[in-house]
Every structure is written in structure tokens, then in C-alpha cells.
Design a protein around this motif. Sequence first.
Motif, PDB file in Angstrom:
ATOM      1  N   GLU A 216       0.830  -1.207   0.000  1.00 27.00           N
ATOM      2  CA  GLU A 216       0.000   0.000   0.000  1.00 27.00           C
ATOM      3  C   GLU A 216       0.866   1.259   0.000  1.00 27.00           C
ATOM      4  N   THR A 217       1.995   1.209   0.701  1.00 30.06           N
ATOM      5  CA  THR A 217       2.911   2.358   0.711  1.00 30.06           C
ATOM      6  C   THR A 217       3.492   2.590  -0.680  1.00 30.06           C
ATOM      7  N   PHE A 218       3.867   1.508  -1.353  1.00 34.12           N
ATOM      8  CA  PHE A 218       4.408   1.630  -2.711  1.00 34.12           C
ATOM      9  C   PHE A 218       3.348   2.214  -3.650  1.00 34.12           C
ATOM     10  N   ILE A 219       2.120   1.739  -3.518  1.00 31.72           N
ATOM     11  CA  ILE A 219       1.024   2.265  -4.349  1.00 31.72           C
ATOM     12  C   ILE A 219       0.834   3.764  -4.080  1.00 31.72           C
ATOM     13  N   ALA A 220       0.901   4.159  -2.801  1.00 32.92           N
ATOM     14  CA  ALA A 220       0.744   5.573  -2.447  1.00 32.92           C
ATOM     15  C   ALA A 220       1.863   6.417  -3.056  1.00 32.92           C
ATOM     16  N   LEU A 221       3.076   5.907  -3.061  1.00 34.18           N
ATOM     17  CA  LEU A 221       4.201   6.630  -3.658  1.00 34.18           C
ATOM     18  C   LEU A 221       3.978   6.871  -5.149  1.00 34.18           C
ATOM     19  N   GLN A 222       3.466   5.847  -5.840  1.00 29.51           N
ATOM     20  CA  GLN A 222       3.216   5.994  -7.271  1.00 29.51           C
ATOM     21  C   GLN A 222       2.065   6.968  -7.520  1.00 29.51           C
ATOM     22  N   ALA A 223       1.040   6.933  -6.679  1.00 28.67           N
ATOM     23  CA  ALA A 223      -0.098   7.848  -6.833  1.00 28.67           C
ATOM     24  C   ALA A 223       0.325   9.294  -6.591  1.00 28.67           C
ATOM     25  N   HIS A 224       1.152   9.511  -5.557  1.00 26.10           N
ATOM     26  CA  HIS A 224       1.638  10.861  -5.272  1.00 26.10           C
ATOM     27  C   HIS A 224       2.441  11.401  -6.456  1.00 26.10           C
ATOM     28  N   ALA A 225       3.286  10.535  -7.039  1.00 21.72           N
ATOM     29  CA  ALA A 225       4.121  10.955  -8.162  1.00 21.72           C
ATOM     30  C   ALA A 225       3.258  11.317  -9.370  1.00 21.72           C
ATOM     31  N   ALA A 226       2.247  10.507  -9.634  1.00 15.29           N
ATOM     32  CA  ALA A 226       1.366  10.784 -10.775  1.00 15.29           C
ATOM     33  C   ALA A 226       0.608  12.091 -10.584  1.00 15.29           C
ATOM     34  N   ALA A 227       0.183  12.347  -9.344  1.00 19.32           N
ATOM     35  CA  ALA A 227      -0.590  13.555  -9.080  1.00 19.32           C
ATOM     36  C   ALA A 227       0.269  14.821  -9.133  1.00 19.32           C
ATOM     37  N   SER A 228       1.528  14.699  -8.741  1.00 19.15           N
ATOM     38  CA  SER A 228       2.407  15.868  -8.671  1.00 19.15           C
ATOM     39  C   SER A 228       3.211  16.093  -9.936  1.00 19.15           C
ATOM     40  N   GLY A 229       3.312  15.063 -10.767  1.00 20.81           N
ATOM     41  CA  GLY A 229       4.126  15.173 -11.965  1.00 20.81           C
ATOM     42  C   GLY A 229       5.608  15.029 -11.702  1.00 20.81           C
ATOM     43  N   ARG A 230       5.973  14.691 -10.468  1.00 18.84           N
ATOM     44  CA  ARG A 230       7.373  14.471 -10.111  1.00 18.84           C
ATOM     45  C   ARG A 230       7.641  12.978  -9.998  1.00 18.84           C
ATOM     46  N   PRO A 231       8.863  12.528 -10.293  1.00 17.69           N
ATOM     47  CA  PRO A 231       9.148  11.093 -10.183  1.00 17.69           C
ATOM     48  C   PRO A 231       9.097  10.628  -8.733  1.00 17.69           C
ATOM     49  N   ALA A 232       8.654   9.411  -8.546  1.00 15.59           N
ATOM     50  CA  ALA A 232       8.621   8.823  -7.208  1.00 15.59           C
ATOM     51  C   ALA A 232      10.049   8.450  -6.781  1.00 15.59           C
ATOM     52  N   PRO A 233      10.323   8.430  -5.469  1.00 20.58           N
ATOM     53  CA  PRO A 233      11.662   8.020  -5.010  1.00 20.58           C
ATOM     54  C   PRO A 233      12.016   6.606  -5.436  1.00 20.58           C
ATOM     55  N   VAL A 234      10.989   5.757  -5.615  1.00 15.84           N
ATOM     56  CA  VAL A 234      11.198   4.380  -6.071  1.00 15.84           C
ATOM     57  C   VAL A 234      10.149   4.060  -7.122  1.00 15.84           C
ATOM     58  N   ASP A 235      10.528   3.201  -8.073  1.00 18.18           N
ATOM     59  CA  ASP A 235       9.540   2.793  -9.073  1.00 18.18           C
ATOM     60  C   ASP A 235       9.388   1.282  -9.172  1.00 18.18           C
ATOM     61  N   GLN A 236      10.040   0.542  -8.248  1.00 20.35           N
ATOM     62  CA  GLN A 236       9.856  -0.898  -8.167  1.00 20.35           C
ATOM     63  C   GLN A 236       9.789  -1.312  -6.700  1.00 20.35           C
ATOM     64  N   LEU A 237       9.144  -2.443  -6.453  1.00 27.01           N
ATOM     65  CA  LEU A 237       9.024  -2.992  -5.102  1.00 27.01           C
ATOM     66  C   LEU A 237       9.451  -4.453  -5.130  1.00 27.01           C
ATOM     67  N   LEU A 238      10.374  -4.799  -4.256  1.00 29.45           N
ATOM     68  CA  LEU A 238      10.904  -6.159  -4.192  1.00 29.45           C
ATOM     69  C   LEU A 238      10.648  -6.763  -2.819  1.00 29.45           C
ATOM     70  N   PHE A 239       9.934  -7.880  -2.792  1.00 30.31           N
ATOM     71  CA  PHE A 239       9.768  -8.659  -1.572  1.00 30.31           C
ATOM     72  C   PHE A 239      10.763  -9.817  -1.595  1.00 30.31           C
ATOM     73  N   VAL A 240      11.630  -9.888  -0.611  1.00 26.65           N
ATOM     74  CA  VAL A 240      12.475 -11.067  -0.438  1.00 26.65           C
ATOM     75  C   VAL A 240      11.725 -11.969   0.534  1.00 26.65           C
ATOM     76  N   GLY A 241      11.022 -12.925  -0.019  1.00 25.76           N
ATOM     77  CA  GLY A 241      10.156 -13.775   0.788  1.00 25.76           C
ATOM     78  C   GLY A 241       9.123 -14.447  -0.095  1.00 25.76           C
ATOM     79  N   PRO A 242       8.062 -14.996   0.477  1.00 30.86           N
ATOM     80  CA  PRO A 242       7.064 -15.748  -0.290  1.00 30.86           C
ATOM     81  C   PRO A 242       6.372 -14.905  -1.360  1.00 30.86           C
ATOM     82  N   GLU A 243       5.799 -15.585  -2.337  1.00 32.26           N
ATOM     83  CA  GLU A 243       4.997 -14.914  -3.349  1.00 32.26           C
ATOM     84  C   GLU A 243       3.823 -14.179  -2.690  1.00 32.26           C
ATOM     85  N   LEU A 244       3.336 -13.169  -3.358  1.00 32.08           N
ATOM     86  CA  LEU A 244       2.214 -12.415  -2.826  1.00 32.08           C
ATOM     87  C   LEU A 244       0.972 -13.300  -2.734  1.00 32.08           C
TER      88      LEU A 244
END
Length: 381
Positions: A216-244
Motif C-alpha cells: 500500500e505504501t508503494f502504491i501511495a508513492l506511485q499515486a503521489h508521483a502521478a498527481a504531482s508530476g514528479r518522479p517517485a523516489p522508487v519505481d519498483q518494489l521487491l519482496f524477499v520472501g514468499p509470493e504475494l
Amino acid sequence: MKVLLIGNYVPDGQTSMLAFKRILERELPHEGCELRVLTPPRRVLHVPTSSRLWKWLGYVDKFILFLPTLARQLRWADVVHVADHSNGMYIPWVKNKPNVITCHDVIAVQAAKGMVDGWSVGWTGRLFQRLIVKGLGAADLVACVSHLTRRELLALGLAEESRVTVVLNGLNDDFRPVPPAEAQALIGRFGLSTQDKYLIHVGWDLARKNRRKVLETFIALQAHAAASGRPAPVDQLLFVGPELVPEMAELAREHGVADRVKAVQKVSHEELRALYASATALLFPSLQEGFGWPIIEAQACGCPVFTSDLAPMNEIGGEGAVYADPNDAEAMATAIEEAAPRFEEMRRLGLENASHYTAHRMASNYVETYRRVLDERKAAR
């Protein structure tokens, strides 16, 4: 000093506990200890993990067939260290020797008492926890891995305060910054580049690990970037662990980020170190930990850390970490955005903080606990 270290049953697959044992196995001889490491061997457990007999045959190996070996080795030892509180039922069998037991957390005990939401414990689990509690109460000294674990153990009345101390964990392996060329050779198989801006999370799919809030935090980062027109600090999310789990995979699809979210498994230590070192930041919004190893692992690799404003996370992360409400994805996203200009400072402070959590210091502190229980036994004669 002859130290008998009792480790965990390997088939149980308790990765962090096996790593903890390895630290002591490697470091205690450097502290002047003559060491023997004893773990229950697999003797009757020859069924798949899906079998209903798997747990019970493991109990036979650990708590019946192992006891004669333990009794024989006990005669050699000056002091016994049970490396994991989940083996607390060994304490009554080693009581004729000075002994120390490490308590990593009391989460399972709390769950057995109905104190953890969403964690139902059956009657066998409750019985198992009662045996663990009995062992903790009978030990000469309980060494807690964090001040939070000590506070919670005492709040539950599991041991007398005079017989409880704190020995902070040390890094369980060689975590350090990795040069980009070396890192690229290690992370390429995950479809990543050292030039990528990715947020990393390390941990199992347990409710308390809070993986959904990471997404949800990653989704919020992408939404903020889209709304502001500025790039997000991150554009990928990596889980080291089980599949979603399906619900998380669907959430990623609904918000159009599924192609930027991945989970990887069977990651070697060298690969994990490179993933930490190359990540933009670690997000570790855990709701409950005994210690929180990924925080200092990431810091030791030069990775900025964002974690929960809860103990023990906010006790061990130092000034190099940023703390936020783990239940508020918007707050965590904002914290990452606001801290982005000072990622380099966070890396420097994180490296400095991680330097305090060395395996050498941890082993040296355990030797002090051994001396303490030996001296107290002598004084009681």
C-alpha cells in the motif's frame, strides 16, 4: 570455560535461529571458550512436511531421543547455553549445571494467552508454550535479545527480574556495502540493475510482518508521483520472501503496479547483501519483533531504513532510520518522500549504527553471562 551450546533442530527450518547459533559457534572460541555444539539429530522424522505425523515425530527426535545424548554431554560442560527459548523444556534436564537461555521474543507465549490478534493457538500449542514458560522460569539466567523482549517477559511474569538480562544481537553474517559491479553480477538474475530505484522488504508472510502495508505504501508513492508530476523516489518494489497472496496480487493489479512488484525466494547471503546494497531503501513496517535483524542488516550494507515507530525497531535503528506509523501507508509514503533528499546521510548514519551490533560484541557479552552464572553457583555452595 567449557560451554555446551544447545542449538535448534535443523528440520524445523528456523533460519534466524540457525544463524544465531552459527554466530556463537564461530565467535565463542575466539573469546577463550572450549565449545561443543549439540543439536537434536533427525532419527525418526522421515515423512513429508505435509504429513500430520511430521510435528509429532519431530517432538520424538527433540524431546525424547535427544535426552540421553544431552545427559552424556552435560558431564563435560562447565556451563550450558540453550540458544533459543523455544527449547526451554531442556532446562529441567540441565539444571545441575550453570545455565543460560536466550529469549528472542515472547510473541508465541502472548499468542497462547490470546493476546495476539489473528493468531489462534490450539491445545497442543498452548501446552508447548507452558513447557517453554516453565523452562524460562527455571533457568539460572534469561538473556533477552532486546530491551523490549525483557520488558515483555517481565510483564508476563515469566522469570524473576534478578535473573533476566539483555544481550543485544549482533549481525549474523558478513553484511557490508557491495560495489556496483559486484552487486550487478549478483542481482541480475532477479531482473534488477544497480541503476534501478527499488524499495525492498525482507521477511515472511506473517500478519505481524505487515507486508500488505508495504504494498500500500508503494502504491501511495506511485499515486503521489502521478498527481504531482514528479518522479517517485522508487519505481519498483521487491519482496524477499514468499509470493504475494492472491489478495495482494489483486491489489497490485487494481492499482496498475503489478508489473513493478515482484517476490524472490532462495536468495543466497551474497545475493541478499547485494540486494540491500543496491536498494533505494528498506521498508520494514513490522508490528511485532523480538529484535528486527533486517534493520541492521540493511544499514550495514548502506541501505536507508524506514521502519515502525514501535519498540524494538525504534530502539535499534538509531539515528540512521526513519520511523513511521506502520498502520498508515500514507504516512510511510510521505516519510520516504520527505527523507529522499538525505538518503546519503541516512546511509552514513546507518553504517555507523550497524557498527555497534557486531558478532564479537555479542559473543563477548554472552561470555560475561556465563561467568555470572558460574560465580553465582559457586557463591551459593
